[in-house]
Design a protein around this motif. Structure first.
Motif, PDB file in Angstrom:
ATOM      1  N   ALA A   1     -88.797 -45.187  89.129  1.00  0.00           N
ATOM      2  CA  ALA A   1     -87.149 -45.271  89.817  1.00  0.00           C
ATOM      3  C   ALA A   1     -86.678 -46.618  88.843  1.00  0.00           C
ATOM      4  O   ALA A   1     -85.959 -47.150  88.494  1.00  0.00           O
ATOM      5  N   ASN A   2     -87.220 -47.727  89.764  1.00  0.00           N
ATOM      6  CA  ASN A   2     -86.713 -49.461  89.754  1.00  0.00           C
ATOM      7  C   ASN A   2     -88.170 -50.002  89.973  1.00  0.00           C
ATOM      8  O   ASN A   2     -88.846 -49.536  90.826  1.00  0.00           O
TER       9      ASN A   2
ATOM     10  N   MET B   1     -73.168 -43.115  92.623  1.00  0.00           N
ATOM     11  CA  MET B   1     -74.256 -43.528  93.842  1.00  0.00           C
ATOM     12  C   MET B   1     -74.170 -44.839  94.162  1.00  0.00           C
ATOM     13  O   MET B   1     -73.294 -45.523  93.264  1.00  0.00           O
TER      14      MET B   1
ATOM     15  N   TRP C   1     -79.779 -57.428  80.968  1.00  0.00           N
ATOM     16  CA  TRP C   1     -80.062 -56.710  82.629  1.00  0.00           C
ATOM     17  C   TRP C   1     -80.059 -55.733  82.985  1.00  0.00           C
ATOM     18  O   TRP C   1     -80.475 -55.682  83.955  1.00  0.00           O
TER      19      TRP C   1
ATOM     20  N   HIS D   1     -92.458 -43.012  92.069  1.00  0.00           N
ATOM     21  CA  HIS D   1     -91.474 -42.599  91.635  1.00  0.00           C
ATOM     22  C   HIS D   1     -90.609 -43.540  90.771  1.00  0.00           C
ATOM     23  O   HIS D   1     -90.536 -44.701  90.905  1.00  0.00           O
TER      24      HIS D   1
ATOM     25  N   ASN E   1     -85.808 -43.344  84.670  1.00  0.00           N
ATOM     26  CA  ASN E   1     -85.678 -42.524  86.014  1.00  0.00           C
ATOM     27  C   ASN E   1     -85.683 -40.979  85.814  1.00  0.00           C
ATOM     28  O   ASN E   1     -83.866 -40.867  85.137  1.00  0.00           O
TER      29      ASN E   1
ATOM     30  N   GLY F   1     -75.658 -47.812  94.753  1.00  0.00           N
ATOM     31  CA  GLY F   1     -77.380 -48.534  93.872  1.00  0.00           C
ATOM     32  C   GLY F   1     -77.856 -49.314  95.201  1.00  0.00           C
ATOM     33  O   GLY F   1     -79.476 -49.037  95.609  1.00  0.00           O
ATOM     34  N   ARG F   2     -77.139 -50.286  95.051  1.00  0.00           N
ATOM     35  CA  ARG F   2     -77.972 -51.550  96.319  1.00  0.00           C
ATOM     36  C   ARG F   2     -78.241 -50.381  97.879  1.00  0.00           C
ATOM     37  O   ARG F   2     -78.923 -51.005  98.382  1.00  0.00           O
TER      38      ARG F   2
ATOM     39  N   CYS G   1     -85.174 -36.837  94.032  1.00  0.00           N
ATOM     40  CA  CYS G   1     -85.894 -37.260  92.823  1.00  0.00           C
ATOM     41  C   CYS G   1     -87.857 -36.910  93.509  1.00  0.00           C
ATOM     42  O   CYS G   1     -88.564 -37.282  93.551  1.00  0.00           O
TER      43      CYS G   1
ATOM     44  N   THR H   1     -72.900 -53.330  79.326  1.00  0.00           N
ATOM     45  CA  THR H   1     -74.374 -53.836  80.102  1.00  0.00           C
ATOM     46  C   THR H   1     -75.207 -54.860  78.192  1.00  0.00           C
ATOM     47  O   THR H   1     -74.621 -55.172  77.310  1.00  0.00           O
TER      48      THR H   1
ATOM     49  N   ARG I   1     -71.342 -48.101  84.011  1.00  0.00           N
ATOM     50  CA  ARG I   1     -72.585 -48.439  83.692  1.00  0.00           C
ATOM     51  C   ARG I   1     -73.861 -48.856  84.761  1.00  0.00           C
ATOM     52  O   ARG I   1     -75.179 -48.774  84.828  1.00  0.00           O
TER      53      ARG I   1
ATOM     54  N   PHE J   1     -88.953 -40.530  96.226  1.00  0.00           N
ATOM     55  CA  PHE J   1     -87.743 -40.791  98.076  1.00  0.00           C
ATOM     56  C   PHE J   1     -86.397 -40.011  97.050  1.00  0.00           C
ATOM     57  O   PHE J   1     -86.425 -40.484  94.975  1.00  0.00           O
TER      58      PHE J   1
ATOM     59  N   ARG K   1     -88.442 -52.468  90.957  1.00  0.00           N
ATOM     60  CA  ARG K   1     -88.742 -54.240  91.833  1.00  0.00           C
ATOM     61  C   ARG K   1     -88.870 -53.135  93.510  1.00  0.00           C
ATOM     62  O   ARG K   1     -89.627 -53.585  94.101  1.00  0.00           O
TER      63      ARG K   1
ATOM     64  N   ARG L   1     -83.155 -55.065  86.239  1.00  0.00           N
ATOM     65  CA  ARG L   1     -82.647 -55.463  87.294  1.00  0.00           C
ATOM     66  C   ARG L   1     -83.287 -53.776  87.515  1.00  0.00           C
ATOM     67  O   ARG L   1     -83.710 -53.381  88.983  1.00  0.00           O
TER      68      ARG L   1
HETATM   69  O1  UT7 Z   1     -84.412 -42.175  91.871  1.00  0.00           O
HETATM   70  C1  UT7 Z   1     -83.261 -42.825  93.033  1.00  0.00           C
HETATM   71  C2  UT7 Z   1     -82.299 -42.621  92.697  1.00  0.00           C
HETATM   72  N1  UT7 Z   1     -81.900 -44.138  92.351  1.00  0.00           N
HETATM   73  C3  UT7 Z   1     -82.672 -45.604  92.301  1.00  0.00           C
HETATM   74  O2  UT7 Z   1     -83.986 -45.879  93.123  1.00  0.00           O
HETATM   75  C4  UT7 Z   1     -81.224 -46.339  92.903  1.00  0.00           C
HETATM   76  C5  UT7 Z   1     -81.971 -47.792  93.416  1.00  0.00           C
HETATM   77  N2  UT7 Z   1     -80.911 -49.048  93.033  1.00  0.00           N
HETATM   78  C6  UT7 Z   1     -81.166 -49.697  91.865  1.00  0.00           C
HETATM   79  O3  UT7 Z   1     -82.238 -49.550  91.623  1.00  0.00           O
HETATM   80  C7  UT7 Z   1     -80.474 -51.124  91.428  1.00  0.00           C
HETATM   81  O4  UT7 Z   1     -79.534 -51.247  93.044  1.00  0.00           O
HETATM   82  C8  UT7 Z   1     -79.388 -51.381  90.024  1.00  0.00           C
HETATM   83  C9  UT7 Z   1     -80.200 -51.257  89.226  1.00  0.00           C
HETATM   84  C10 UT7 Z   1     -78.702 -49.201  90.373  1.00  0.00           C
HETATM   85  C11 UT7 Z   1     -78.565 -51.629  90.640  1.00  0.00           C
HETATM   86  O5  UT7 Z   1     -78.858 -53.520  90.930  1.00  0.00           O
HETATM   87  P1  UT7 Z   1     -78.361 -53.959  91.409  1.00  0.00           P
HETATM   88  O6  UT7 Z   1     -79.570 -55.659  91.801  1.00  0.00           O
HETATM   89  O7  UT7 Z   1     -78.666 -53.794  93.346  1.00  0.00           O
HETATM   90  O8  UT7 Z   1     -77.464 -55.100  91.479  1.00  0.00           O
HETATM   91  P2  UT7 Z   1     -75.719 -54.853  92.219  1.00  0.00           P
HETATM   92  O9  UT7 Z   1     -75.401 -53.466  91.728  1.00  0.00           O
HETATM   93  O10 UT7 Z   1     -76.014 -55.398  93.452  1.00  0.00           O
HETATM   94  O11 UT7 Z   1     -74.942 -54.937  90.885  1.00  0.00           O
HETATM   95  C12 UT7 Z   1     -75.032 -56.639  89.876  1.00  0.00           C
HETATM   96  C13 UT7 Z   1     -73.618 -56.885  89.274  1.00  0.00           C
HETATM   97  C14 UT7 Z   1     -72.886 -56.261  89.981  1.00  0.00           C
HETATM   98  O12 UT7 Z   1     -71.637 -57.130  89.435  1.00  0.00           O
HETATM   99  P3  UT7 Z   1     -70.727 -58.322  90.810  1.00  0.00           P
HETATM  100  O13 UT7 Z   1     -70.554 -57.089  91.617  1.00  0.00           O
HETATM  101  O14 UT7 Z   1     -72.298 -58.881  90.917  1.00  0.00           O
HETATM  102  O15 UT7 Z   1     -69.726 -58.944  89.701  1.00  0.00           O
HETATM  103  C15 UT7 Z   1     -72.695 -55.162  89.462  1.00  0.00           C
HETATM  104  O16 UT7 Z   1     -70.985 -54.513  88.451  1.00  0.00           O
HETATM  105  O17 UT7 Z   1     -74.118 -56.189  88.353  1.00  0.00           O
HETATM  106  C16 UT7 Z   1     -73.198 -55.737  87.327  1.00  0.00           C
HETATM  107  N3  UT7 Z   1     -73.423 -54.345  87.153  1.00  0.00           N
HETATM  108  C17 UT7 Z   1     -73.520 -54.040  85.956  1.00  0.00           C
HETATM  109  N4  UT7 Z   1     -74.055 -55.637  84.793  1.00  0.00           N
HETATM  110  C18 UT7 Z   1     -74.954 -55.248  83.628  1.00  0.00           C
HETATM  111  C19 UT7 Z   1     -73.557 -52.876  87.661  1.00  0.00           C
HETATM  112  N5  UT7 Z   1     -74.551 -52.147  86.306  1.00  0.00           N
HETATM  113  C20 UT7 Z   1     -74.610 -53.545  85.688  1.00  0.00           C
HETATM  114  C21 UT7 Z   1     -75.366 -52.928  83.735  1.00  0.00           C
HETATM  115  N6  UT7 Z   1     -74.903 -54.010  82.759  1.00  0.00           N
HETATM  116  N7  UT7 Z   1     -75.323 -51.492  83.714  1.00  0.00           N
END
Ligand code: UT7
Length: 326
Positions: free
Chosen positions: A255-256, A216, A35, A253, A283, A218-219, A114, A31, A153, A313, A258, A39
């Motif tokens: 978490a993110n 999780m 990133w 909360h 988080n 995530g998306r 959460c 990572t 990751r 949430f 965005r 993100r």
């Molecule tokens: O407390 C409540 C619980 N959780 C949340 O609120 C989490 C909600 N979700 C999120 O915050 C976001 O979905 C994340 C931050 C977890 C992920 O962000 P995203 O913009 O949805 O990324 P993604 O899962 O769509 O992944 C995009 C890319 C992927 O690569 P490809 O498939 O596009 O080649 C992942 O493999 O980023 C890659 N990726 C990473 N790259 C570098 C995923 N994790 C990482 C990382 N470092 N740690």
């Protein structure tokens, strides 16, 4: 007998001293600081030592909350601990905390992901409103580092450890104006620990398949969160008879960034009315809203009469919001 108004009489929070930065994570998984920060908005998080459990950090936060309420442990009449990382299945972390504090009162844990802190506030407030108790200790605490898969990751960059505690009691003015709670169990698979319970008990296979860690989507959780956070906050504001423009501080909360920004946009709130500290804590699940509330107070962002909306949430899926007049 009429219901009483309920407010916060004391507050405290605690995070373990050890800090894990995004740069440190670069050495553990594939990572980058860039990133993670772009993100999520997270730069670093606090991580408990191996021998530290949720009751230990709850104890630290609770001591501060009791001192700020000018109360002794024996004054507490109920303890509720919101957590998804209890010390163990049973006894409840609330009972372990009761013993550490030297309190003599009932206690139980509450699991609402959460949203746990908001759920626990709403439960604790009932006991005060209906005159059962005058002093209820509500704790939101997590040692998420112990259930984090440090090889994954997509999740390990998100979470941190921490605890928050408040003492609820009757107030003459202000206090909680509304609560909104919700759940949709059909989304449970989106954020779970698959093994270790009665469905899939611990075995060599569950351990080798890493099923005791957070999984999780995530998306999908992101999509849910963006929709629910603004909606639930708005519902709580309207239920309190207010308009978003009446709100002085929005404590979401953490978490993110965005997700938080999209909720603020939905409420038409400028970002200077939104409290953010996830850059330093990540988080912390049940702990995050309470830690943020305490920090906002310490920073002078909350004054007497301030109208605050708090919203969470998470796993369940669950959500919850409340409006509080300080
Ligand atoms: O407390 C409540 C619980 N959780 C949340 O609120 C989490 C909600 N979700 C999120 O915050 C976001 O979905 C994340 C931050 C977890 C992920 O962000 P995203 O913009 O949805 O990324 P993604 O899962 O769509 O992944 C995009 C890319 C992927 O690569 P490809 O498939 O596009 O080649 C992942 O493999 O980023 C890659 N990726 C990473 N790259 C570098 C995923 N994790 C990482 C990382 N470092 N740690």
């Amino acid at each position: 007998m009429s219901a009483r108004m309920v407010g916060i009489k004391g507050i405290g929070s605690y995070v373990p001293p050890k800090i894990l930065t995004n740069a440190d994570l670069e050495k553990i998984v594939d990572t980058s600081d860039e990133w993670v920060f772009t993100r999520t908005g997270i730069r670093e998080r606090h991580i408990a030592d191996p021998d530290v459990a949720t009751s230990d950090i709850s104890f630290e936060a609770a001591k501060i909350a009791l001192a700020s309420a000018h109360l002794a442990p024996e004054d507490i009449e109920l303890i509720i601990v919101a957590t998804v990382t209890p010390d163990m299945f049973f006894p409840a972390t609330a009972c372990i905390l009761q013993d550490k504090l030297g309190a003599k009162c009932p206690g139980f844990d509450l699991s609402a992901g959460c949203s746990g802190f908001i759920y626990a506030l709403s439960v604790g407030a009932q006991f005060v409103a209906n005159r059962t108790y005058d002093n209820v200790l509500v704790v939101g605490a997590e040692v998420l580092s112990k259930i984090t898969d440090w090889q994954d990751r997509s999740t390990c960059v998100l979470f941190g450890d921490g605890a928050s505690a408040v003492v609820l009691g009757p107030v003459e003015r202000g206090g909680f104006k509304s609560f909104v709670l919700g759940a949709d169990g059909s989304g449970g698979k989106l954020l779970e620990i698959p093994a270790g319970g009665s469905r899939l008990p611990a075995s060599c296979e569950t351990v080798s398949q890493r099923l005791h860690y957070i999984k999780m989507n995530g998306r999908e959780v992101f999509k849910f969160a963006v929709k629910i956070m603004g909606e639930t906050a708005l519902e709580a504001i309207e239920k309190a008879g207010l308009h978003p423009s009446d709100i002085d501080l929005f404590i979401p909360h953490q978490a993110n960034i965005r997700i938080i920004e999209s909720a603020a946009e939905r409420l038409n709130l400028p970002m200077d009315k939104v409290f953010i500290n996830l850059d330093r804590y990540g988080n912390t699940s049940s702990a995050s809203v309470g830690i943020a509330l305490n920090e906002a107070l310490l920073l002078g962002k909350i004054k007497e009469g301030s109208k605050i909306v708090m919203v969470g949430f998470g796993a369940g899926l669950t959500w919850g919001a409340c409006v509080l007049e300080w």
